[in-house]
Design a protein around this motif. Sequence first.
Motif, PDB file in Angstrom:
ATOM      1  N   GLY A 135      84.590  16.790  53.677  1.00  0.00           N
ATOM      2  CA  GLY A 135      84.425  16.226  53.377  1.00  0.00           C
ATOM      3  C   GLY A 135      83.666  15.144  52.409  1.00  0.00           C
ATOM      4  N   ALA A 136      82.980  14.657  52.493  1.00  0.00           N
ATOM      5  CA  ALA A 136      82.238  13.708  50.589  1.00  0.00           C
ATOM      6  C   ALA A 136      81.523  13.968  50.310  1.00  0.00           C
ATOM      7  CB  ALA A 136      81.654  12.519  51.240  1.00  0.00           C
ATOM      8  N   ALA A 170      89.739  17.234  51.301  1.00  0.00           N
ATOM      9  CA  ALA A 170      90.410  17.387  52.918  1.00  0.00           C
ATOM     10  C   ALA A 170      89.950  18.816  53.654  1.00  0.00           C
ATOM     11  CB  ALA A 170      91.723  17.565  52.564  1.00  0.00           C
ATOM     12  N   GLY A 171      90.434  18.261  55.464  1.00  0.00           N
ATOM     13  CA  GLY A 171      89.566  19.331  55.736  1.00  0.00           C
ATOM     14  C   GLY A 171      89.037  18.510  57.377  1.00  0.00           C
ATOM     15  N   ASP A 172      88.344  19.600  57.772  1.00  0.00           N
ATOM     16  CA  ASP A 172      87.587  18.810  59.331  1.00  0.00           C
ATOM     17  C   ASP A 172      86.287  18.017  59.096  1.00  0.00           C
ATOM     18  OD1 ASP A 172      88.924  20.452  60.623  1.00  0.00           O
ATOM     19  OD2 ASP A 172      87.480  22.294  60.580  1.00  0.00           O
ATOM     20  N   ALA A 173      86.662  16.989  58.371  1.00  0.00           N
ATOM     21  CA  ALA A 173      85.695  16.070  57.665  1.00  0.00           C
ATOM     22  C   ALA A 173      85.442  14.946  59.180  1.00  0.00           C
ATOM     23  CB  ALA A 173      86.018  14.778  57.095  1.00  0.00           C
ATOM     24  N   VAL A 174      84.592  14.578  59.392  1.00  0.00           N
ATOM     25  CA  VAL A 174      83.479  13.967  60.455  1.00  0.00           C
ATOM     26  C   VAL A 174      83.489  12.014  59.958  1.00  0.00           C
ATOM     27  CG1 VAL A 174      81.892  13.791  62.615  1.00  0.00           C
ATOM     28  CG2 VAL A 174      83.063  16.016  61.656  1.00  0.00           C
ATOM     29  N   ASP A 175      84.023  11.463  60.680  1.00  0.00           N
ATOM     30  CA  ASP A 175      83.758  10.099  60.056  1.00  0.00           C
ATOM     31  C   ASP A 175      83.285   9.293  61.820  1.00  0.00           C
ATOM     32  OD1 ASP A 175      84.577   9.805  57.728  1.00  0.00           O
ATOM     33  OD2 ASP A 175      86.599   9.982  58.803  1.00  0.00           O
ATOM     34  N   GLN A 176      81.740   9.651  61.833  1.00  0.00           N
ATOM     35  CA  GLN A 176      81.461   9.486  63.163  1.00  0.00           C
ATOM     36  C   GLN A 176      80.302   8.532  62.799  1.00  0.00           C
ATOM     37  OE1 GLN A 176      80.880  12.525  65.931  1.00  0.00           O
ATOM     38  NE2 GLN A 176      80.280  10.923  67.222  1.00  0.00           N
ATOM     39  N   ALA A 177      80.473   7.182  63.903  1.00  0.00           N
ATOM     40  CA  ALA A 177      79.254   5.758  63.656  1.00  0.00           C
ATOM     41  C   ALA A 177      78.807   5.787  64.704  1.00  0.00           C
ATOM     42  CB  ALA A 177      79.098   5.283  62.428  1.00  0.00           C
ATOM     43  N   ALA A 198      71.530  -5.596  61.790  1.00  0.00           N
ATOM     44  CA  ALA A 198      72.560  -4.728  62.638  1.00  0.00           C
ATOM     45  C   ALA A 198      71.925  -2.963  61.787  1.00  0.00           C
ATOM     46  CB  ALA A 198      73.703  -4.821  62.812  1.00  0.00           C
ATOM     47  N   ARG A 199      71.599  -2.071  62.691  1.00  0.00           N
ATOM     48  CA  ARG A 199      70.487  -0.914  62.083  1.00  0.00           C
ATOM     49  C   ARG A 199      72.234   0.355  63.003  1.00  0.00           C
ATOM     50  NH1 ARG A 199      65.603   2.043  62.343  1.00  0.00           N
ATOM     51  NH2 ARG A 199      64.535   0.264  61.018  1.00  0.00           N
ATOM     52  N   ILE A 200      72.229   1.088  61.840  1.00  0.00           N
ATOM     53  CA  ILE A 200      74.083   1.412  61.905  1.00  0.00           C
ATOM     54  C   ILE A 200      73.748   3.295  61.835  1.00  0.00           C
ATOM     55  CG2 ILE A 200      76.448   2.091  61.512  1.00  0.00           C
ATOM     56  CD1 ILE A 200      76.822  -0.865  61.255  1.00  0.00           C
ATOM     57  N   GLU A 201      74.004   4.264  61.997  1.00  0.00           N
ATOM     58  CA  GLU A 201      73.602   5.260  62.007  1.00  0.00           C
ATOM     59  C   GLU A 201      75.142   6.209  61.609  1.00  0.00           C
ATOM     60  OE1 GLU A 201      71.390   9.373  63.988  1.00  0.00           O
ATOM     61  OE2 GLU A 201      71.939   7.508  65.187  1.00  0.00           O
ATOM     62  N   ASN A 202      75.161   6.632  61.150  1.00  0.00           N
ATOM     63  CA  ASN A 202      76.190   8.109  60.397  1.00  0.00           C
ATOM     64  C   ASN A 202      75.733   9.072  60.348  1.00  0.00           C
ATOM     65  OD1 ASN A 202      78.151   8.738  58.860  1.00  0.00           O
ATOM     66  ND2 ASN A 202      77.601   8.688  56.872  1.00  0.00           N
ATOM     67  N   GLU A 203      76.803   9.279  61.617  1.00  0.00           N
ATOM     68  CA  GLU A 203      76.346  10.547  62.468  1.00  0.00           C
ATOM     69  C   GLU A 203      77.896  12.032  62.054  1.00  0.00           C
ATOM     70  OE1 GLU A 203      76.712   9.191  66.820  1.00  0.00           O
ATOM     71  OE2 GLU A 203      74.818   9.056  66.370  1.00  0.00           O
ATOM     72  N   GLY A 204      78.830  11.660  61.145  1.00  0.00           N
ATOM     73  CA  GLY A 204      79.649  12.226  60.323  1.00  0.00           C
ATOM     74  C   GLY A 204      78.765  13.256  58.863  1.00  0.00           C
ATOM     75  N   ASN A 205      80.192  13.326  57.974  1.00  0.00           N
ATOM     76  CA  ASN A 205      79.494  14.295  56.882  1.00  0.00           C
ATOM     77  C   ASN A 205      80.371  13.287  55.803  1.00  0.00           C
ATOM     78  OD1 ASN A 205      82.157  15.113  57.662  1.00  0.00           O
ATOM     79  ND2 ASN A 205      82.084  16.796  57.420  1.00  0.00           N
ATOM     80  N   THR A 206      80.676  12.358  55.835  1.00  0.00           N
ATOM     81  CA  THR A 206      81.105  11.519  54.714  1.00  0.00           C
ATOM     82  C   THR A 206      80.289   9.762  55.277  1.00  0.00           C
ATOM     83  OG1 THR A 206      82.730   9.839  56.733  1.00  0.00           O
ATOM     84  CG2 THR A 206      83.644  12.046  55.530  1.00  0.00           C
ATOM     85  N   LEU A 207      80.801   9.616  53.501  1.00  0.00           N
ATOM     86  CA  LEU A 207      79.895   8.561  53.395  1.00  0.00           C
ATOM     87  C   LEU A 207      80.889   6.689  54.182  1.00  0.00           C
ATOM     88  CD1 LEU A 207      77.784   6.960  51.366  1.00  0.00           C
ATOM     89  CD2 LEU A 207      80.034   6.290  50.076  1.00  0.00           C
ATOM     90  N   ALA A 269      83.063  -3.637  63.895  1.00  0.00           N
ATOM     91  CA  ALA A 269      83.279  -3.103  62.682  1.00  0.00           C
ATOM     92  C   ALA A 269      83.707  -1.894  62.883  1.00  0.00           C
ATOM     93  CB  ALA A 269      81.558  -2.635  61.822  1.00  0.00           C
ATOM     94  N   VAL A 270      84.716  -2.224  61.423  1.00  0.00           N
ATOM     95  CA  VAL A 270      85.717  -0.849  61.135  1.00  0.00           C
ATOM     96  C   VAL A 270      85.471  -0.094  59.957  1.00  0.00           C
ATOM     97  CG1 VAL A 270      87.889  -1.819  62.860  1.00  0.00           C
ATOM     98  CG2 VAL A 270      87.498  -2.245  59.539  1.00  0.00           C
ATOM     99  N   TYR A 271      85.581   1.441  60.062  1.00  0.00           N
ATOM    100  CA  TYR A 271      85.567   2.378  58.853  1.00  0.00           C
ATOM    101  C   TYR A 271      86.186   3.719  59.598  1.00  0.00           C
ATOM    102  CZ  TYR A 271      83.246   5.121  62.858  1.00  0.00           C
ATOM    103  OH  TYR A 271      82.623   6.110  63.657  1.00  0.00           O
ATOM    104  N   GLY A 272      86.693   4.399  57.616  1.00  0.00           N
ATOM    105  CA  GLY A 272      86.483   5.241  57.787  1.00  0.00           C
ATOM    106  C   GLY A 272      87.808   4.935  56.819  1.00  0.00           C
ATOM    107  N   PRO A 273      88.646   6.692  56.983  1.00  0.00           N
ATOM    108  CA  PRO A 273      89.933   6.341  55.317  1.00  0.00           C
ATOM    109  C   PRO A 273      90.774   5.350  56.215  1.00  0.00           C
ATOM    110  CG  PRO A 273      89.981   8.600  56.919  1.00  0.00           C
ATOM    111  CD  PRO A 273      88.427   7.974  57.174  1.00  0.00           C
TER     112      PRO A 273
END
Length: 365
Positions: A135-136, A170-177, A198-207, A269-273
């Motif tokens: 993760g981040a 690298a690994g089990d990084a979670v990109d979820q919002a 808009a209010r967005i919640e980061n539910e993963g473990n990365t920025l 909106a899009v996000y992630g690597p």
Amino acid sequence: MNSQYFPRTAVVLFALLAFIFFIFSPAQAFAQGAGVGIVPAVIDPAKQFEPGDVAQFSIRVTNLTDGDMTYYLYKRDIVGVRDQGIPIFADSSSGTTGYELSDWITLPSDSIFIEAGKEIEVPFTMTVPQDVSPGAHFGSIAVTAEPPKLRESGAGIGYEVANIITIRIAGDAVDQARIRQFSTSKYIYGSTNVEFSARIENEGNTLISPTGPLEVINMFGERVAILTFNESKAGIFPKTSRSDGLRDFKVTWADESPGFGRYEAILSAVYGPEGKMNTISSTVTFWILPMNIITPALIVLGVLFLVIYVSVKMYVRRSMAVATSGVTRRLVRSRRQNEFPTLLVLISMLALGALFFIILLLIFA
């Protein structure tokens, strides 16, 4: 000599000396000249690092004062983000979050000397530990004019600038919002000056930095505007003990052309690597009812209804007068039959005119 002249002169001289002392005192001059800059403000490489990797980075520090300065470098962890994306730096009372990286940074020196107005480059090494979690991870290099002893004692001047460093493992990084809320400040507007929230919640473990189009569609299905959501690509920190993983965004739609009727806004909106982008979307509806159009329409409708009401009332009175005048029933029936179609045509024309006027307003407004 006037006895009142000397006291007044003394007061004036005392005030003048106090003013000069305030202006040219060392503390005041230092506060006006203090300043330091650090570039880049954000270090966020696209590469994902593996445990044990070693990477080289650098920052540029600028002396913004008018004198030679010695600055001190500190490594800090980031444990959260406040409103407007302002990072929360860890202190002695902060617990661990699992996203730290300050211990990975190796600086060449704890202090640097920079001449007035000059800039120097400071390289540093980032060594990823073997037991790091995926993760981040977040940290910072801070630059301050406080010597270490003053900083530890709390007697420093409190001037400090810092950047933000983000490293992805690298690994089990979670990109979820998800979008917790997407709304407008009002449901009905008088012009095309609409504020979206808009209010967005980061539910993963990365920025994450969600960005994308915000489309505005009118009641005929036509797209009338495309706005850019989160154009600055501000990030949302993952949930920690010091951060709730939430961030609020605002976008304003301002258009000189008049608007009318019901509108729908679609946020995508899009996000992630790169190569693993995720999409979140939401919609909201609102109305634009400009008074410069609504007011004339209401006046015309009011006049039409008044004419219809008066016409019907006059028809009823005339019919009652004829019925009670002693004229024969055949004559009364004949007059009613002749007058009723004329009145019906008049009312129908007025109603159709009002409907046509409303349709014109809806189409050409």
